[in-house]
Design a protein around this motif. Structure first.
Motif, short mmCIF file in Angstrom:
data_model
loop_
_atom_site.label_atom_id
_atom_site.label_comp_id
_atom_site.label_asym_id
_atom_site.label_seq_id
_atom_site.Cartn_x
_atom_site.Cartn_y
_atom_site.Cartn_z
N THR A 58 0.84 -1.19 0.00
CA THR A 58 0.00 0.00 0.00
C THR A 58 0.88 1.25 0.00
N SER A 59 0.27 2.38 -0.32
CA SER A 59 1.03 3.63 -0.32
C SER A 59 0.97 4.32 1.03
N SER A 60 0.10 3.84 1.93
CA SER A 60 0.07 4.36 3.29
C SER A 60 -0.32 3.22 4.22
N ASP A 61 -0.22 3.47 5.53
CA ASP A 61 -0.50 2.38 6.47
C ASP A 61 -1.96 2.35 6.91
N ASN A 62 -2.82 3.18 6.27
CA ASN A 62 -4.23 3.16 6.66
C ASN A 62 -5.20 3.26 5.50
N ASP A 63 -4.72 3.09 4.28
CA ASP A 63 -5.59 3.18 3.11
C ASP A 63 -5.21 2.09 2.12
N PHE A 64 -6.18 1.23 1.77
CA PHE A 64 -5.90 0.11 0.87
C PHE A 64 -6.30 0.39 -0.57
N ASN A 65 -6.82 1.57 -0.86
CA ASN A 65 -7.13 1.91 -2.24
C ASN A 65 -5.84 1.90 -3.06
N ASN A 66 -5.87 1.27 -4.20
CA ASN A 66 -4.72 1.12 -5.11
C ASN A 66 -3.63 0.21 -4.56
N ALA A 67 -3.97 -0.61 -3.56
CA ALA A 67 -3.00 -1.59 -3.06
C ALA A 67 -2.67 -2.60 -4.16
N LYS A 68 -1.44 -3.07 -4.16
CA LYS A 68 -0.99 -4.11 -5.09
C LYS A 68 -0.97 -5.44 -4.35
N VAL A 69 -1.53 -6.48 -4.97
CA VAL A 69 -1.73 -7.77 -4.31
C VAL A 69 -1.16 -8.89 -5.17
N ASN A 70 -0.44 -9.81 -4.53
CA ASN A 70 0.01 -11.05 -5.17
C ASN A 70 -0.26 -12.19 -4.20
N PHE A 71 -0.75 -13.31 -4.74
CA PHE A 71 -1.24 -14.41 -3.91
C PHE A 71 -0.88 -15.72 -4.57
N ASN A 72 -0.37 -16.69 -3.80
CA ASN A 72 -0.03 -18.02 -4.32
C ASN A 72 -0.74 -19.08 -3.49
N ILE A 73 -1.27 -20.10 -4.18
CA ILE A 73 -1.96 -21.20 -3.51
C ILE A 73 -1.33 -22.51 -3.95
N ASP A 74 -1.01 -23.35 -2.97
CA ASP A 74 -0.46 -24.68 -3.21
C ASP A 74 -1.61 -25.62 -3.58
N VAL A 75 -1.68 -26.02 -4.85
CA VAL A 75 -2.78 -26.86 -5.33
C VAL A 75 -2.82 -28.20 -4.59
N ASN A 76 -1.66 -28.73 -4.24
CA ASN A 76 -1.60 -30.03 -3.56
C ASN A 76 -2.15 -29.98 -2.13
N SER A 77 -2.45 -28.78 -1.64
CA SER A 77 -3.01 -28.66 -0.29
C SER A 77 -4.54 -28.71 -0.30
N ILE A 78 -5.13 -29.07 -1.43
CA ILE A 78 -6.59 -29.12 -1.53
C ILE A 78 -7.17 -30.08 -0.50
N ASP A 79 -8.29 -29.68 0.08
CA ASP A 79 -8.93 -30.50 1.12
C ASP A 79 -10.45 -30.36 1.02
N THR A 80 -11.10 -31.46 0.59
CA THR A 80 -12.57 -31.49 0.56
C THR A 80 -13.11 -32.48 1.58
N ARG A 81 -12.22 -32.95 2.47
CA ARG A 81 -12.57 -33.89 3.53
C ARG A 81 -12.79 -35.31 3.04
N VAL A 82 -12.55 -35.56 1.74
CA VAL A 82 -12.68 -36.90 1.17
C VAL A 82 -11.43 -37.15 0.33
N GLU A 83 -10.56 -38.04 0.81
CA GLU A 83 -9.26 -38.24 0.16
C GLU A 83 -9.39 -38.65 -1.30
N MET A 84 -10.33 -39.55 -1.60
CA MET A 84 -10.50 -39.99 -2.99
C MET A 84 -10.89 -38.82 -3.90
N ARG A 85 -11.76 -37.95 -3.40
CA ARG A 85 -12.14 -36.77 -4.19
C ARG A 85 -10.97 -35.80 -4.33
N ASP A 86 -10.21 -35.60 -3.25
CA ASP A 86 -9.03 -34.73 -3.33
C ASP A 86 -8.06 -35.22 -4.40
#
Length: 195
Positions: A58-86
């Protein structure tokens, strides 16, 4: 000469303020990426990814307008509570997790005010990248937690069509209804801490 120096000092001050950056880190212990899809046309099956990380700038510590975001998700961590479905979801029918182990939201920008935002960025699933927009609500502003860390929390939601990302599993019932609907509802609850 003194006036010129004063003007240069003011310009320098404003320039430094304009390029100031505040870095935030996703707290994985208090963040989850959830999804749900209609099953057989009659009910929803949901799940989550248990491993993820991300950064917000962010450009300040109290305003998230125009914040830049990057996010990564580990696909192998999928959990639907059913191993065969996962395991099926990790296969080539769906995420092809061995070949494409990470989903990414990159080059994303948060825009809005008063705690309501739109997050627009490049979502990559498998080997397909497409623009996506999330509706985002900031949950109760910015706080200082009991351990002195500055925190903010958000809930982001969107719906994507999995066929757009090469997730082409298409079994149907005799009636023509998809066993797993193409539309996937996504909810991300995220806490970030100021670095």
């Amino acid at each position: 000469m003194k006036t010129l120096l004063n003007i240069l000092a003011i310009i320098t001050l404003f320039t430094n303020a304009a390029v100031a950056q505040v870095n935030w880190t996703v707290d994985p212990a208090h963040t989850n990426a959830r999804f749900e899809a209609k099953h057989l046309g009659i009910a929803f099956v949901d799940g989550q990814f248990k491993k993820l990380d991300g950064k917000v700038v962010t450009s300040s510590d109290n305003d998230f307008n125009n914040a830049k975001v990057n996010f990564n998700i580990d696909v192998n961590s999928i959990d639907t509570r059913v191993e065969m479905r996962d395991n099926h979801l990790k296969s080539d029918d769906f995420f092809s997790a061995e070949k494409f182990p990470t989903m990414k939201l990159a080059n994303a920008t948060l825009s809005g005010k008063n705690g309501k935002f739109t997050l627009t960025g490049d979502l990559t699933i498998r080997d397909v990248t497409k623009k996506v927009a999330f509706n985002v609500v900031q949950n109760n502003g910015i706080i200082t937690d009991p351990w002195g860390k500055t925190r903010a929390g958000f809930t982001a939601t969107t719906t994507i069509n999995r066929f757009d990302y090469g997730i082409n599993y298409a079994d149907k019932l005799p009636s023509g209804v998809f066993a797993v609907a193409p539309e996937i509802n996504i909810t991300i609850n995220v806490e970030i801490t100021k670095d």
